[in-house]
Design a protein around this motif. Structure first.
Motif, PDB file in Angstrom:
ATOM      1  N   TYR A 124       0.815  -1.215   0.000  1.00  0.00           N
ATOM      2  CA  TYR A 124       0.000   0.000   0.000  1.00  0.00           C
ATOM      3  C   TYR A 124       0.848   1.265   0.000  1.00  0.00           C
ATOM      4  O   TYR A 124       0.389   2.309  -0.439  1.00  0.00           O
ATOM      5  CB  TYR A 124      -0.917   0.024   1.227  1.00  0.00           C
ATOM      6  CG  TYR A 124      -1.818  -1.180   1.320  1.00  0.00           C
ATOM      7  CD1 TYR A 124      -2.720  -1.479   0.291  1.00  0.00           C
ATOM      8  CD2 TYR A 124      -1.768  -2.044   2.415  1.00  0.00           C
ATOM      9  CE1 TYR A 124      -3.537  -2.602   0.362  1.00  0.00           C
ATOM     10  CE2 TYR A 124      -2.581  -3.163   2.484  1.00  0.00           C
ATOM     11  CZ  TYR A 124      -3.459  -3.435   1.452  1.00  0.00           C
ATOM     12  OH  TYR A 124      -4.258  -4.545   1.519  1.00  0.00           O
ATOM     13  N   GLY A 125       2.045   1.192   0.540  1.00  0.00           N
ATOM     14  CA  GLY A 125       2.902   2.371   0.584  1.00  0.00           C
ATOM     15  C   GLY A 125       3.752   2.420   1.844  1.00  0.00           C
ATOM     16  O   GLY A 125       4.047   1.388   2.440  1.00  0.00           O
ATOM     17  N   TYR A 126       4.083   3.650   2.262  1.00  0.00           N
ATOM     18  CA  TYR A 126       5.048   3.859   3.349  1.00  0.00           C
ATOM     19  C   TYR A 126       4.338   4.106   4.681  1.00  0.00           C
ATOM     20  O   TYR A 126       3.342   4.821   4.752  1.00  0.00           O
ATOM     21  CB  TYR A 126       5.944   5.056   3.030  1.00  0.00           C
ATOM     22  CG  TYR A 126       6.768   4.806   1.794  1.00  0.00           C
ATOM     23  CD1 TYR A 126       8.017   4.186   1.886  1.00  0.00           C
ATOM     24  CD2 TYR A 126       6.271   5.126   0.528  1.00  0.00           C
ATOM     25  CE1 TYR A 126       8.753   3.915   0.753  1.00  0.00           C
ATOM     26  CE2 TYR A 126       7.011   4.851  -0.618  1.00  0.00           C
ATOM     27  CZ  TYR A 126       8.245   4.245  -0.497  1.00  0.00           C
ATOM     28  OH  TYR A 126       8.973   3.962  -1.616  1.00  0.00           O
ATOM     29  N   TYR A 127       4.907   3.504   5.734  1.00  0.00           N
ATOM     30  CA  TYR A 127       4.375   3.628   7.096  1.00  0.00           C
ATOM     31  C   TYR A 127       5.537   3.950   8.037  1.00  0.00           C
ATOM     32  O   TYR A 127       6.693   3.675   7.711  1.00  0.00           O
ATOM     33  CB  TYR A 127       3.743   2.305   7.537  1.00  0.00           C
ATOM     34  CG  TYR A 127       2.461   1.974   6.819  1.00  0.00           C
ATOM     35  CD1 TYR A 127       1.234   2.430   7.291  1.00  0.00           C
ATOM     36  CD2 TYR A 127       2.473   1.218   5.645  1.00  0.00           C
ATOM     37  CE1 TYR A 127       0.050   2.128   6.637  1.00  0.00           C
ATOM     38  CE2 TYR A 127       1.289   0.919   4.974  1.00  0.00           C
ATOM     39  CZ  TYR A 127       0.086   1.373   5.480  1.00  0.00           C
ATOM     40  OH  TYR A 127      -1.081   1.088   4.829  1.00  0.00           O
ATOM     41  N   PRO A 128       5.231   4.464   9.250  1.00  0.00           N
ATOM     42  CA  PRO A 128       6.340   4.750  10.183  1.00  0.00           C
ATOM     43  C   PRO A 128       7.116   3.497  10.552  1.00  0.00           C
ATOM     44  O   PRO A 128       8.301   3.555  10.851  1.00  0.00           O
ATOM     45  CB  PRO A 128       5.642   5.355  11.408  1.00  0.00           C
ATOM     46  CG  PRO A 128       4.189   5.124  11.230  1.00  0.00           C
ATOM     47  CD  PRO A 128       3.932   4.889   9.783  1.00  0.00           C
ATOM     48  N   CYS A 129       6.460   2.330  10.536  1.00  0.00           N
ATOM     49  CA  CYS A 129       7.168   1.066  10.783  1.00  0.00           C
ATOM     50  C   CYS A 129       6.427  -0.028  10.001  1.00  0.00           C
ATOM     51  O   CYS A 129       5.282   0.176   9.573  1.00  0.00           O
ATOM     52  CB  CYS A 129       7.176   0.726  12.274  1.00  0.00           C
ATOM     53  SG  CYS A 129       5.530   0.363  12.904  1.00  0.00           S
ATOM     54  N   ALA A 130       7.065  -1.171   9.842  1.00  0.00           N
ATOM     55  CA  ALA A 130       6.443  -2.251   9.069  1.00  0.00           C
ATOM     56  C   ALA A 130       5.178  -2.772   9.757  1.00  0.00           C
ATOM     57  O   ALA A 130       4.191  -3.125   9.105  1.00  0.00           O
ATOM     58  CB  ALA A 130       7.445  -3.383   8.877  1.00  0.00           C
ATOM     59  N   VAL A 131       5.207  -2.799  11.091  1.00  0.00           N
ATOM     60  CA  VAL A 131       4.056  -3.315  11.845  1.00  0.00           C
ATOM     61  C   VAL A 131       2.809  -2.467  11.570  1.00  0.00           C
ATOM     62  O   VAL A 131       1.699  -2.991  11.411  1.00  0.00           O
ATOM     63  CB  VAL A 131       4.374  -3.340  13.363  1.00  0.00           C
ATOM     64  CG1 VAL A 131       3.200  -3.883  14.150  1.00  0.00           C
ATOM     65  CG2 VAL A 131       5.621  -4.178  13.632  1.00  0.00           C
ATOM     66  N   ALA A 132       2.993  -1.158  11.471  1.00  0.00           N
ATOM     67  CA  ALA A 132       1.863  -0.264  11.196  1.00  0.00           C
ATOM     68  C   ALA A 132       1.187  -0.636   9.873  1.00  0.00           C
ATOM     69  O   ALA A 132      -0.039  -0.575   9.748  1.00  0.00           O
ATOM     70  CB  ALA A 132       2.337   1.191  11.168  1.00  0.00           C
ATOM     71  N   GLY A 133       2.002  -1.052   8.903  1.00  0.00           N
ATOM     72  CA  GLY A 133       1.434  -1.487   7.621  1.00  0.00           C
ATOM     73  C   GLY A 133       0.520  -2.687   7.800  1.00  0.00           C
ATOM     74  O   GLY A 133      -0.542  -2.787   7.185  1.00  0.00           O
ATOM     75  N   GLY A 134       0.934  -3.610   8.672  1.00  0.00           N
ATOM     76  CA  GLY A 134       0.107  -4.797   8.945  1.00  0.00           C
ATOM     77  C   GLY A 134      -1.178  -4.414   9.668  1.00  0.00           C
ATOM     78  O   GLY A 134      -2.256  -4.941   9.381  1.00  0.00           O
ATOM     79  N   ILE A 135      -1.082  -3.463  10.589  1.00  0.00           N
ATOM     80  CA  ILE A 135      -2.273  -3.025  11.330  1.00  0.00           C
ATOM     81  C   ILE A 135      -3.273  -2.381  10.357  1.00  0.00           C
ATOM     82  O   ILE A 135      -4.468  -2.649  10.396  1.00  0.00           O
ATOM     83  CB  ILE A 135      -1.882  -2.038  12.456  1.00  0.00           C
ATOM     84  CG1 ILE A 135      -0.993  -2.734  13.496  1.00  0.00           C
ATOM     85  CG2 ILE A 135      -3.125  -1.465  13.134  1.00  0.00           C
ATOM     86  CD1 ILE A 135      -0.414  -1.799  14.555  1.00  0.00           C
TER      87      ILE A 135
END
Ligand code: SF4
Length: 194
Positions: A124-135
Motif C-alpha cells: 500500500y505504501g510507506y508507514y512509520p514502521c512495518a508493523v503499522a502497515g500490517g495493522i
C-alpha cells in the motif's frame, strides 16, 4: 509487493538522493514470494550502483532451505530457525487503548522497533514502521503514504493512530496464549466479513 512497486521504491530513493543505512526484506516469510530473487537483485543493484554502504538483510524463518541456500553472499541473513509450531510471542493483539493503564499515554512516542527497524513499506505504501502497515491492512484506515516521507517528517499522526492499537507499545510480556482485546476482536470480525 510487485516488482513495479520495488522499482518505484528504488527510483524514489535515487531521486531523493536517499542512501539507506539498511534495507530489510521481511514478510510474513519473504522466501515464499515468487519473485524474491528478482527483488533481491533490484535492491542489490541499488546498493552496487548508488549506495555502497547500504546493508541488506533478509529476515526468514529458515524453513525454505533450498531457496535460502541460493541467496547471494552480499545479503545478510537473519534466520529465526523456527523448528516447532510453539514459539514465544508478544501479545500483539492486546491494544493499549483497551487497557486502563495505557489510556492516557502519548502514543506518538512509539516503541523501540521504530528506532531499530525504521520505516516500513508494503504493497500500500510507506508507514512509520512495518508493523503499522500490517495493522492498516486489518483496520483499513488507508494511511499509507505513496511517497517516501521527507527526512524531518516523523509521521506523528500515523504513530498516534497505529501505536494505540499495537501490542508492541506495551511492556514486553512474552505471552503464551493467543489473547486478544476487544478492539482487535472487532477489527478481525469486520476484516473477515469484508
Ligand atoms: S505501530 Fe507498534 S511496532 Fe510500530 S512503532 Fe508503534 S508500537 Fe512500535
Amino acid at each position: 509487493m510487485t516488482i513495479d512497486q520495488i522499482k518505484d521504491f528504488i527510483k524514489q530513493s535515487i531521486e531523493k538522493n536517499i542512501k539507506w543505512k539498511k534495507i530489510s526484506i521481511v514478510g510474513g516469510e519473504p522466501l515464499i514470494h515468487e519473485n524474491i530473487f528478482e527483488i533481491i537483485n533490484l535492491i542489490l543493484d541499488y546498493k552496487n550502483h548508488f549506495s555502497r554502504k547500504t546493508k541488506i538483510y533478509l529476515v526468514t524463518n529458515g524453513i525454505l532451505e533450498e531457496k535460502l541456500n541460493k541467496i547471494p553472499e552480499d545479503i545478510i541473513i537473519i534466520n529465526s530457525n523456527k523448528k516447532t509450531r510453539v514459539s514465544k510471542f508478544i501479545s500483539f493483539n492486546i491494544a493499549p487503548i483497551d487497557l486502563k493503564q495505557y489510556k492516557n499515554k502519548d502514543f506518538r512516542n512509539a516503541c523501540s522497533i521504530l528506532k531499530y527497524c525504521g520505516m516500513g513499506l508494503n504493497m500500500y505504501g510507506y508507514y512509520p514502521c512495518a508493523v503499522a502497515g500490517g495493522i492498516d491492512r486489518v483496520f483499513k484506515m488507508n494511511m499509507a503514504r505513496k511517497e517516501i516521507p521527507e527526512k524531518n517528517d516523523l509521521m506523528l499522526n500515523e504513530l498516534n493512530l497505529f501505536c494505540r492499537l499495537c501490542g508492541h507499545f506495551k511492556k514486553h510480556d512474552n505471552a503464551i496464549s493467543c489473547e486478544m482485546s476487544k478492539t482487535w476482536e472487532e477489527a478481525y470480525k469486520k476484516f473477515r466479513q469484508s
